[in-house]
Design a protein around this motif. Structure first.
Motif, mmCIF file in Angstrom:
data_model
loop_
_atom_site.group_PDB
_atom_site.id
_atom_site.type_symbol
_atom_site.label_atom_id
_atom_site.label_comp_id
_atom_site.label_asym_id
_atom_site.label_seq_id
_atom_site.Cartn_x
_atom_site.Cartn_y
_atom_site.Cartn_z
ATOM 1 N N HIS A 92 53.995 51.647 26.617
ATOM 2 C CA HIS A 92 53.631 52.435 25.435
ATOM 3 C C HIS A 92 54.528 52.081 24.261
ATOM 4 C CE1 HIS A 92 50.437 55.278 26.377
ATOM 5 N NE2 HIS A 92 50.904 55.302 27.612
ATOM 6 N N CYS A 93 55.801 51.944 24.524
ATOM 7 C CA CYS A 93 56.771 51.583 23.489
ATOM 8 C C CYS A 93 56.399 50.243 22.865
ATOM 9 C CB CYS A 93 58.167 51.524 24.103
ATOM 10 S SG CYS A 93 59.439 50.913 23.006
ATOM 11 N N GLU A 94 56.114 49.268 23.700
ATOM 12 C CA GLU A 94 55.762 47.938 23.203
ATOM 13 C C GLU A 94 54.445 47.965 22.434
ATOM 14 O OE1 GLU A 94 55.895 45.647 26.806
ATOM 15 O OE2 GLU A 94 58.076 45.380 26.664
ATOM 16 N N ARG A 95 53.487 48.751 22.919
ATOM 17 C CA ARG A 95 52.169 48.819 22.289
ATOM 18 C C ARG A 95 52.242 49.314 20.854
ATOM 19 N NH1 ARG A 95 49.220 52.242 25.812
ATOM 20 N NH2 ARG A 95 49.631 50.600 27.300
ATOM 21 N N VAL A 96 53.120 50.295 20.609
ATOM 22 C CA VAL A 96 53.229 50.836 19.245
ATOM 23 C C VAL A 96 54.296 50.120 18.430
ATOM 24 C CG1 VAL A 96 52.338 53.113 19.888
ATOM 25 C CG2 VAL A 96 54.814 52.712 19.897
ATOM 26 N N GLY A 97 54.998 49.174 19.041
ATOM 27 C CA GLY A 97 56.006 48.409 18.325
ATOM 28 C C GLY A 97 57.288 49.167 18.071
ATOM 29 N N ALA A 98 57.550 50.209 18.870
ATOM 30 C CA ALA A 98 58.794 50.965 18.709
ATOM 31 C C ALA A 98 59.972 50.123 19.195
ATOM 32 C CB ALA A 98 58.724 52.271 19.496
ATOM 33 N N GLN A 99 61.110 50.367 18.609
ATOM 34 C CA GLN A 99 62.294 49.593 18.967
ATOM 35 C C GLN A 99 62.937 50.073 20.264
ATOM 36 O OE1 GLN A 99 64.797 49.611 15.509
ATOM 37 N NE2 GLN A 99 63.348 48.408 14.331
ATOM 38 N N THR A 100 62.783 51.361 20.583
ATOM 39 C CA THR A 100 63.350 51.899 21.815
ATOM 40 C C THR A 100 62.312 52.755 22.531
ATOM 41 O OG1 THR A 100 64.228 53.847 20.694
ATOM 42 C CG2 THR A 100 65.720 51.961 20.913
ATOM 43 N N VAL A 101 62.462 52.850 23.836
ATOM 44 C CA VAL A 101 61.612 53.723 24.639
ATOM 45 C C VAL A 101 62.094 55.148 24.407
ATOM 46 C CG1 VAL A 101 60.838 54.306 26.962
ATOM 47 C CG2 VAL A 101 61.279 51.917 26.367
ATOM 48 N N ALA A 102 61.166 56.019 24.030
ATOM 49 C CA ALA A 102 61.506 57.412 23.725
ATOM 50 C C ALA A 102 60.917 58.336 24.787
ATOM 51 C CB ALA A 102 60.959 57.787 22.344
ATOM 52 N N ALA A 103 61.361 59.581 24.761
ATOM 53 C CA ALA A 103 60.857 60.584 25.697
ATOM 54 C C ALA A 103 59.346 60.742 25.557
ATOM 55 C CB ALA A 103 61.570 61.912 25.471
ATOM 56 N N GLU A 104 58.828 60.614 24.342
ATOM 57 C CA GLU A 104 57.378 60.740 24.146
ATOM 58 C C GLU A 104 56.623 59.655 24.910
ATOM 59 O OE1 GLU A 104 55.725 58.586 20.321
ATOM 60 O OE2 GLU A 104 57.412 59.860 19.778
ATOM 61 N N HIS A 105 57.220 58.473 25.058
ATOM 62 C CA HIS A 105 56.576 57.400 25.812
ATOM 63 C C HIS A 105 56.505 57.758 27.297
ATOM 64 C CE1 HIS A 105 58.254 55.012 22.280
ATOM 65 N NE2 HIS A 105 56.939 55.056 22.111
ATOM 66 N N LEU A 106 57.528 58.462 27.794
ATOM 67 C CA LEU A 106 57.485 58.938 29.182
ATOM 68 C C LEU A 106 56.339 59.935 29.361
ATOM 69 C CD1 LEU A 106 61.312 59.399 29.765
ATOM 70 C CD2 LEU A 106 59.840 57.770 30.972
ATOM 71 N N LEU A 107 56.164 60.827 28.399
ATOM 72 C CA LEU A 107 55.072 61.799 28.469
ATOM 73 C C LEU A 107 53.718 61.092 28.430
ATOM 74 C CD1 LEU A 107 53.776 64.564 28.511
ATOM 75 C CD2 LEU A 107 54.304 64.782 26.064
ATOM 76 N N LEU A 108 53.551 60.149 27.526
ATOM 77 C CA LEU A 108 52.278 59.420 27.445
ATOM 78 C C LEU A 108 51.991 58.669 28.742
ATOM 79 C CD1 LEU A 108 52.605 58.078 23.802
ATOM 80 C CD2 LEU A 108 50.946 59.784 24.623
ATOM 81 N N ALA A 109 53.008 58.090 29.338
ATOM 82 C CA ALA A 109 52.824 57.374 30.602
ATOM 83 C C ALA A 109 52.446 58.339 31.722
ATOM 84 C CB ALA A 109 54.093 56.599 30.959
ATOM 85 N N LEU A 110 53.034 59.527 31.714
ATOM 86 C CA LEU A 110 52.650 60.543 32.702
ATOM 87 C C LEU A 110 51.187 60.934 32.545
ATOM 88 C CD1 LEU A 110 55.520 63.169 33.038
ATOM 89 C CD2 LEU A 110 54.176 62.218 34.891
ATOM 90 N N LEU A 111 50.755 61.096 31.305
ATOM 91 C CA LEU A 111 49.362 61.451 31.041
ATOM 92 C C LEU A 111 48.412 60.353 31.506
ATOM 93 C CD1 LEU A 111 49.714 62.987 27.487
ATOM 94 C CD2 LEU A 111 49.036 64.210 29.564
ATOM 95 N N ASP A 112 48.846 59.104 31.402
ATOM 96 C CA ASP A 112 48.007 57.973 31.795
ATOM 97 C C ASP A 112 47.973 57.746 33.300
ATOM 98 O OD1 ASP A 112 47.446 57.430 29.168
ATOM 99 O OD2 ASP A 112 48.806 55.720 29.018
ATOM 100 N N HIS A 113 49.045 58.118 33.985
ATOM 101 C CA HIS A 113 49.215 57.736 35.394
ATOM 102 C C HIS A 113 48.095 58.246 36.282
ATOM 103 C CE1 HIS A 113 51.014 56.451 39.041
ATOM 104 N NE2 HIS A 113 51.459 57.640 39.398
ATOM 105 N N GLY A 114 47.805 59.525 36.242
ATOM 106 C CA GLY A 114 46.690 60.063 37.008
ATOM 107 C C GLY A 114 46.932 60.203 38.500
#
Length: 193
Positions: A19-41
């Motif tokens: 998610h971090c790489e997809r949006v071009g963010a410089q660091t992995v943030a807590a929001e990326h962990l949440l988005l990954a949880l939502l995607d995991h299923g």
């Protein structure tokens, strides 16, 4: 610590990096962990989110996270506190975006090295302080629950336990530390209120 993560937790952490790489963010943030949880299923954390009705409200969560990113990661509580001091965060965001483009405050512009590789870190995204704090907190939660491994449910509990944008967004959608604890501990019969 990563060796103590279950397969589901590792998938979430790896998904956060994506998610971090997809949006071009410089660091992995807590929001990326949440988005990954939502995607995991899969996994207990994803089960808890589904049991609390977040599957149907995923788009709303993503919009709320995007809005916070536009505010340079400020939570709504932070923006409200600044408003109490006479600082209008929305006005600041509008002016910055007017001058520099939409999303200018989001921190999503990863640089390119001269050799063309993304980022300044050899293509690897480091974890930001908030994401590190979530992962450390997930370890502490697992230890407190006397569990030997760290699962995606511990990541979710850590996201809901602390201050910050992910906890605020989840709470706004009826997902709190208490509701997640009930669902994980109670077999999923709890519903968001």
């Amino acid at each position: 610590m990563f060796e103590r993560f279950t397969k589901d937790a590792r998938v979430v952490v790896e998904g956060a990096v994506e998610h971090c790489e997809r949006v071009g963010a410089q660091t992995v943030a807590a929001e990326h962990l949440l988005l990954a949880l939502l995607d995991h299923g899969a996994g207990r954390g994803s089960f808890a989110l589904a049991a609390l009705g977040l599957d149907e409200r995923r788009d709303s969560v993503v919009r709320a996270l995007d809005e916070a990113r536009r505010r340079a990661g400020l939570s709504q509580a932070d923006a409200d506190a600044l408003a109490g001091l006479g600082i209008d965060v929305s006005e600041i965001v509008s002016r910055v975006e007017e001058a520099h483009g939409v999303g200018a405050m989001s921190g999503g512009r990863a640089g390119r090295r001269r050799d063309g590789e993304r980022g300044w870190w050899g293509g690897h995204r480091p974890f930001g302080r908030d994401a590190k704090d979530v992962l450390v907190k997930s370890l502490r939660i697992a230890v407190a629950r006397r569990e030997r491994t760290i699962g995606d449910e511990h990541i979710l509990l850590a996201l809901t336990a602390g201050p910050g944008v992910p906890a605020e967004v989840l709470a706004d959608h009826g997902v709190t530390h208490e509701s997640v604890t009930r669902v994980i501990g109670g077999g999923g019969e709890a519903k968001a209120g």
